[in-house]
Design an enzyme around this catalytic site. Structure first.
Site, mmCIF file in Angstrom:
data_model
loop_
_atom_site.group_PDB
_atom_site.id
_atom_site.type_symbol
_atom_site.label_atom_id
_atom_site.label_comp_id
_atom_site.label_asym_id
_atom_site.label_seq_id
_atom_site.Cartn_x
_atom_site.Cartn_y
_atom_site.Cartn_z
ATOM 1 N N TYR A 1 -5.684 13.080 1.935
ATOM 2 C CA TYR A 1 -5.141 14.375 1.505
ATOM 3 C C TYR A 1 -3.873 14.704 2.297
ATOM 4 O O TYR A 1 -2.859 15.127 1.730
ATOM 5 C CB TYR A 1 -6.197 15.457 1.711
ATOM 6 C CG TYR A 1 -5.750 16.850 1.328
ATOM 7 C CD1 TYR A 1 -5.450 17.163 0.003
ATOM 8 C CD2 TYR A 1 -5.650 17.855 2.283
ATOM 9 C CE1 TYR A 1 -5.054 18.447 -0.355
ATOM 10 C CE2 TYR A 1 -5.263 19.139 1.930
ATOM 11 C CZ TYR A 1 -4.960 19.430 0.619
ATOM 12 O OH TYR A 1 -4.565 20.700 0.267
ATOM 13 N N LEU B 1 -3.034 15.872 -15.436
ATOM 14 C CA LEU B 1 -1.778 15.538 -14.765
ATOM 15 C C LEU B 1 -1.777 14.148 -14.141
ATOM 16 O O LEU B 1 -0.761 13.721 -13.594
ATOM 17 C CB LEU B 1 -1.427 16.597 -13.718
ATOM 18 C CG LEU B 1 -1.085 17.966 -14.299
ATOM 19 C CD1 LEU B 1 -0.616 18.906 -13.200
ATOM 20 C CD2 LEU B 1 -0.032 17.875 -15.399
#
Length: 222
Positions: free
Chosen positions: A132, A33
């Site tokens: 993150y 991806l």
């Protein structure tokens, strides 16, 4: 090692086998991806087999828990490509078909890491979760903005996070929890919450930054 093999549990091959064992139908489409062409091929393969894509769940992640001062450019760009750019691109690919059908559901899997840290910072401030958290915060803002844009089209867009850490192969690998740690959340709770967000009309449930246990409690009370 092919795309259906991994030293971690939960490969796409494993997932297909479990769906079929439960009486469903499924197929596995290997995809990186971080690559635009793989994302395009993924949607095309799904549409070829099943027609218009009704539901898109963006759950892929590549994560490095490293302090900002030690982060490499390559890892930084890879994380944003998989966790932010991929959901953006995949959503754009499925929106036309959903619009034509007059309904659809896009669900972005987020994390409590999207929240701003408290000050003075706690003991995990140096753990390396800043990038993150940036990715998940961007994903949540994308969620609410896209939900507003697609509301009139009957397409629901929501973000979902677990209230507590789910002991998946990924979280176990990063040592975020253990299988027998107290206060963890079964994967079935996230599954139930995801299902709830992927079948109700957009007029009823869209633009939400939801947490699994809170959402289920809310829906049970409604």
């Amino acid at each position: 090692m092919d795309a259906s093999q991994s030293r971690l549990e939960g490969t796409i091959g494993d997932t297909v086998a479990r769906i079929e064992a439960a009486g469903g139908t499924a197929f596995a489409q290997p995809a990186d991806l971080s690559r635009e062409q793989d994302r395009q091929a993924l949607v095309e393969a799904a549409a070829e087999r099943y027609g218009t894509v009704d539901i898109l769940v963006n759950n892929a992640a590549v994560t490095y828990f490293t302090p900002v001062s030690d982060f490499t450019d390559r890892r930084y760009h890879l994380m944003f490509e998989v966790q932010v750019n991929a959901p953006f691109h995949l959503s754009r690919l499925v929106i036309p078909g959903m619009r034509e059908r007059g309904a659809g559901w896009i669900l972005n899997i987020s994390s409590i890491a999207a929240r701003h840290p408290a000050f003075p910072p706690g003991p995990y401030a140096g753990f390396g979760g800043t990038v993150y958290g940036m990715c998940k915060a961007a994903l949540e803002r994308f969620t609410t903005g896209l939900a507003a844009e697609l509301y009139a089209d009957g397409i629901a867009v929501n973000a979902l996070s677990p209230n507590q850490v789910v002991p998946t192969p990924g979280t176990l690998f990063h040592r975020l929890t253990t299988e027998d740690a107290p206060g963890t959340e079964p994967a079935s709770v996230m599954a139930d919450a995801a299902l709830a967000l992927c079948h109700r009309p957009a007029a009823e449930l869209t633009g939400r930054i939801a947490y699994s246990q809170d959402l289920l409690a809310e829906l049970r009370g409604s």
